[in-house]
Design a protein around this motif. Structure first.
Motif, PDB file in Angstrom:
ATOM      1  N   THR A 176     -43.992  28.633  20.217  1.00  7.09           N
ATOM      2  CA  THR A 176     -44.427  28.189  18.891  1.00  7.09           C
ATOM      3  C   THR A 176     -45.053  26.807  18.955  1.00  7.09           C
ATOM      4  O   THR A 176     -46.058  26.535  18.285  1.00  7.09           O
ATOM      5  N   TYR A 225     -49.642  28.240   4.776  1.00  5.47           N
ATOM      6  CA  TYR A 225     -48.747  27.096   4.624  1.00  5.47           C
ATOM      7  C   TYR A 225     -49.496  25.843   5.069  1.00  5.47           C
ATOM      8  O   TYR A 225     -50.453  25.918   5.848  1.00  5.47           O
ATOM      9  N   PRO A 254     -49.397  32.560   7.773  1.00  3.25           N
ATOM     10  CA  PRO A 254     -48.057  33.106   7.512  1.00  3.25           C
ATOM     11  C   PRO A 254     -47.375  33.608   8.784  1.00  3.25           C
ATOM     12  O   PRO A 254     -46.164  33.426   8.955  1.00  3.25           O
ATOM     13  N   ASP A 255     -48.160  34.219   9.685  1.00  2.01           N
ATOM     14  CA  ASP A 255     -47.581  34.710  10.945  1.00  2.01           C
ATOM     15  C   ASP A 255     -47.036  33.568  11.795  1.00  2.01           C
ATOM     16  O   ASP A 255     -45.945  33.676  12.370  1.00  2.01           O
ATOM     17  N   TYR A 262     -46.105  30.587  10.708  1.00  4.17           N
ATOM     18  CA  TYR A 262     -44.933  30.000  10.034  1.00  4.17           C
ATOM     19  C   TYR A 262     -43.690  30.857  10.288  1.00  4.17           C
ATOM     20  O   TYR A 262     -42.600  30.330  10.506  1.00  4.17           O
ATOM     21  N   ASN A 263     -43.871  32.170  10.283  1.00  2.30           N
ATOM     22  CA  ASN A 263     -42.739  33.067  10.573  1.00  2.30           C
ATOM     23  C   ASN A 263     -42.241  32.881  12.005  1.00  2.30           C
ATOM     24  O   ASN A 263     -41.040  33.004  12.275  1.00  2.30           O
ATOM     25  N   GLU A 264     -43.185  32.592  12.924  1.00  2.95           N
ATOM     26  CA  GLU A 264     -42.788  32.293  14.299  1.00  2.95           C
ATOM     27  C   GLU A 264     -41.946  31.026  14.345  1.00  2.95           C
ATOM     28  O   GLU A 264     -40.980  30.924  15.114  1.00  2.95           O
ATOM     29  N   LEU A 299     -40.032  29.937  11.941  1.00  2.00           N
ATOM     30  CA  LEU A 299     -38.714  30.254  11.373  1.00  2.00           C
ATOM     31  C   LEU A 299     -37.803  30.932  12.392  1.00  2.00           C
ATOM     32  O   LEU A 299     -36.579  30.779  12.342  1.00  2.00           O
ATOM     33  N   LYS A 300     -38.401  31.662  13.324  1.00  2.00           N
ATOM     34  CA  LYS A 300     -37.607  32.338  14.349  1.00  2.00           C
ATOM     35  C   LYS A 300     -36.887  31.346  15.258  1.00  2.00           C
ATOM     36  O   LYS A 300     -35.883  31.692  15.886  1.00  2.00           O
TER      37      LYS A 300
END
Length: 351
Positions: free
Chosen positions: A152, A184, A202-203, A205-207, A209-210
């Protein structure tokens, strides 16, 4: 009683060195909080190498130094860490400034004792990476320890063009959703205390969050996104270069990620203003290496606009010929074409 009083006086002055360093850093902070952070990191790093002590533990005798010891410190940064000249200069400069401050405050030190000859500028010597290579590195980093965090970091690095120091300083509270899109926005204070903001998909940002889902990450509660040391990043890059068979002469380092987006803009026809904005430069002096001195007169606007090309020329080519043309394009142009192809496919599937 006098002995007790003397002990109290000594106790009051035990942290004099730390208090003086703190006062100096307060002065630096008035100019830039970002510079203050970098200066403190550099000063702490130096004294940990030189005296194996934290700043809070330093005594006046710990400040005594010969210039040859600074030369050894410079060699340590160059040889043991493989840092570039500009970064080594940046790590040494705060030490000189600190000793100037200390000498003005009646410490028995001289700035000349820590002053070094400046290493030649190698700011343009960092090797270039394509978008495809950068993404390959991110995927390979997933297999390493703290893989999700490393992968990330690489993706945020090459899409935002933020410097490493800024990336490691991003807090979760610096990220917010953009009300005008589904993206974001991450905001940082960078070099020179300047504010910069970049979009995150969004993809991506989701990474990010992981990272929070990793077992080891639960021990952190400081609001920072990334918790990777310089040594960890250095080792990561060394392993990635070896795994991808990247030769030393390409000089691929973490800073190479910063220029991925700028090179992408250049290759896809973007202008120098877009590159300046992406890199966050306030002027154009630092962008000379993006401006080619070799003029391709055949492709200049005055020629291209008047060139008589059949609007239906692509329809005269078969599939193999079209693919041949596409495969000759730069990596960045291919990505644009692949993105457009993806949109068409998605539209077909929605019907």
């Amino acid at each position: 009683m006098n002995a007790a009083l003397n002990n109290n006086v000594v106790g009051l002055h035990t942290n004099r060195v730390f208090e003086s360093i703190s006062a100096y850093l307060m002065k630096v902070e008035r100019r830039s909080t970002h510079t203050r952070y970098n200066y403190e990191v550099a000063i702490r790093r130096f004294f940990m190498w030189y005296r194996n002590k934290n700043l809070e533990e330093l005594k006046e005798e710990d400040l005594d130094i010969l210039n040859e010891q600074m030369i050894r410190y410079q060699a340590h940064l160059l040889d043991d860490y493989d840092y570039g000249h500009n970064y080594v200069n940046a790590l040494a400069a705060p030490i000189v400034k600190l000793y100037e401050h200390l000498s003005r405050n009646r410490y028995n030190v001289k700035a000349e004792d820590v002053r070094l000859d400046k290493l030649p500028d190698d700011g343009e010597s960092y090797g270039k990476l394509t978008v495809k290579e950068a993404e390959t590195m991110a995927k390979l980093a997933m297999k390493q320890k703290k893989g999700q965090e490393k992968a990330t970091l690489i993706r945020v690095a090459y899409t935002t063009s933020f410097r490493k120091s800024s990336l490691l300083h991003i807090k979760w509270s610096d990220i917010s959703i953009d009300p005008n899109s589904q993206n974001y926005i991450v905001k940082i204070i960078g070099k020179g205390n300047k504010k910069h903001s970049r979009p995150l998909s969004p993809d991506l940002y989701n990474e990010m969050l992981k990272i929070k889902e990793q077992a080891y990450y639960k021990k952190y509660n400081d609001n920072y996104v990334f918790h990777l040391s310089d040594n960890t990043i250095l080792a990561m890059m060394k392993n990635l270069r070896a795994e991808m068979n990247i030769s030393e002469d390409r000089n691929i380092v973490f800073h190479s990620f910063r220029n991925v987006a700028a090179n992408y803009i250049k290759e896809t026809g973007g202008d120098i203003e877009e590159i300046r904005s992406q890199l966050g430069h306030s002027n154009y002096a630092s962008l000379k290496h993006y401006m080619s001195d070799d003029k391709d007169y055949a492709n200049m606007a005055g020629i291209r606009m008047l060139e008589d090309i059949d609007e239906n020329i692509l329809e005269k080519l078969n599939k193999e010929e079209l693919l041949q043309i596409i495969n000759k394009q730069s990596e960045s142009i291919k990505i644009i074409l692949q993105r457009e192809a993806k949109k068409l496919i998605n539209k077909k599937e929605e019907r």
